[in-house]
Scaffold this active site. Structure first.
Site, mmCIF file in Angstrom:
data_model
loop_
_atom_site.group_PDB
_atom_site.id
_atom_site.type_symbol
_atom_site.label_atom_id
_atom_site.label_comp_id
_atom_site.label_asym_id
_atom_site.label_seq_id
_atom_site.Cartn_x
_atom_site.Cartn_y
_atom_site.Cartn_z
ATOM 1 N N CYS A 65 0.853 -1.196 0.000
ATOM 2 C CA CYS A 65 0.000 0.000 0.000
ATOM 3 C C CYS A 65 0.884 1.239 0.000
ATOM 4 O O CYS A 65 1.608 1.496 0.973
ATOM 5 C CB CYS A 65 -0.920 -0.011 1.223
ATOM 6 S SG CYS A 65 -2.033 1.425 1.290
ATOM 7 N N CYS A 79 -9.024 0.845 2.682
ATOM 8 C CA CYS A 79 -10.349 1.463 2.587
ATOM 9 C C CYS A 79 -10.176 2.944 2.277
ATOM 10 O O CYS A 79 -9.558 3.672 3.065
ATOM 11 C CB CYS A 79 -11.125 1.265 3.886
ATOM 12 S SG CYS A 79 -12.739 2.082 3.873
ATOM 13 N N HIS A 92 -16.987 -1.683 3.378
ATOM 14 C CA HIS A 92 -17.304 -0.495 4.179
ATOM 15 C C HIS A 92 -18.818 -0.338 4.179
ATOM 16 O O HIS A 92 -19.443 -0.174 3.130
ATOM 17 C CB HIS A 92 -16.633 0.751 3.599
ATOM 18 C CG HIS A 92 -16.825 1.960 4.476
ATOM 19 N ND1 HIS A 92 -15.928 2.313 5.463
ATOM 20 C CD2 HIS A 92 -17.815 2.881 4.532
ATOM 21 C CE1 HIS A 92 -16.347 3.401 6.077
ATOM 22 N NE2 HIS A 92 -17.502 3.763 5.528
ATOM 23 N N CYS A 93 -19.392 -0.408 5.364
ATOM 24 C CA CYS A 93 -20.859 -0.420 5.488
ATOM 25 C C CYS A 93 -21.374 0.971 5.834
ATOM 26 O O CYS A 93 -21.041 1.511 6.899
ATOM 27 C CB CYS A 93 -21.272 -1.422 6.564
ATOM 28 S SG CYS A 93 -23.065 -1.526 6.787
#
Length: 275
Positions: A65, A79, A92-93
């Site tokens: 990353c 995320c 991701h909610c």
């Protein structure tokens, strides 16, 4: 239980990779000063040999990353909303305004189940008044519209949650995340959707723990630390001879994040050295 699981899903912060997966100062300098992509990949390969990393990018390279400057552990993803790498990220909610991953996946599943029970409870308690409304025995007034609203909303949410909960139950049984269901994880041997599937019982224990009395209580009982997950094909772990045993890499008891190596290795595992 609905409120408890909902709050745990919201306020449990997503787990991120520990310091062992971050580049050291010298490695970071080497990586940034190197302009050749192949040489950069080789630097990451050398660093990853000391870590329990078995998954790869689609190109076959070590997953790294650039934003977080960490080597991604297996099943870890960045995320863009939380702006961090999340261990065993599922999705991701927006309903909980949080990333669902290793630290709160159990809480999310319990939240779905208790939400369904809550909808059933509401529909059951309102049903007698719904029947009275249907036959015309309910007095005229705003209350009858409340009955209609509660009944239909409870049933609508129940049906939606039933499909979502059923889908996640299938994911748990297969030991996949939502991201892995859409894009199969890649290993040295190639993509494998069932790479982490070690049997239904062990899959359930990875999420809910070994003590079945705590399965339906929103307390953290998931196995491991989110950095390493047993593989279905144990021979793929032998590509890294230091990591042939799943217990060889774990955080020390004092929380210093110093890795410990177990010398005992399975003699039946064939160790292959890649050039």
């Amino acid at each position: 239980m609905f409120t408890w699981t909902y709050s745990k899903s919201i306020f449990t912060p997503p787990a991120s990779p520990c310091k062992k997966f971050q580049l050291s100062y010298s490695d970071k300098q080497r990586y940034e000063m190197e302009e050749r992509p192949d040489a950069q990949k080789q630097i990451l390969v050398e660093i990853a040999k000391k870590l329990p990393i078995f998954s790869r990018a689609q190109s076959g390279a070590i997953r790294f990353c650039d934003r977080c400057q960490v080597l991604k552990p297996d099943r870890c993803h960045h995320c863009s909303v939380c702006e961090t790498c999340v261990l065993k990220m599922d999705h991701h909610c927006p309903w909980v305004n949080n990333c669902v991953g290793f630290s709160n996946y159990k809480f999310f599943l319990l939240f779905l189940s208790y939400s369904m029970l809550y909808c059933v409870f509401i529909a059951a308690t309102v049903f007698q008044y719904f029947l009275k409304f249907w036959v015309g025995d309910l007095p005229n007034g705003p209350a009858k519209f409340h009955v209609l609203f509660l009944m239909f909303v409870a049933l609508m949410f129940f049906v939606s949650l039933m499909f979502l909960f059923g889908y996640h139950c299938w994911l748990v049984a297969k030991n996949r995340s939502t991201l892995e269901a859409f894009s199969a994880p890649v290993f040295v041997s190639g993509p494998d959707r069932n790479g982490f599937n070690v049997g239904i019982l062990r899959n359930l224990q990875q999420v809910f723990g070994e003590d079945r009395r705590l399965w339906f209580i929103p307390v953290f009982t998931s196995q491991g630390n989110g950095h390493y997950f047993p593989l279905k094909n144990r021979s793929s772990e032998s590509h890294n001879p230091l990591l042939a045993n799943e217990d060889m890499w774990e955080e020390s008891d004092d929380g210093s994040e110093e890795g410990s190596l177990v010398e005992d290795q399975d003699p039946s595992v064939t160790i292959e050295m890649e050039e």
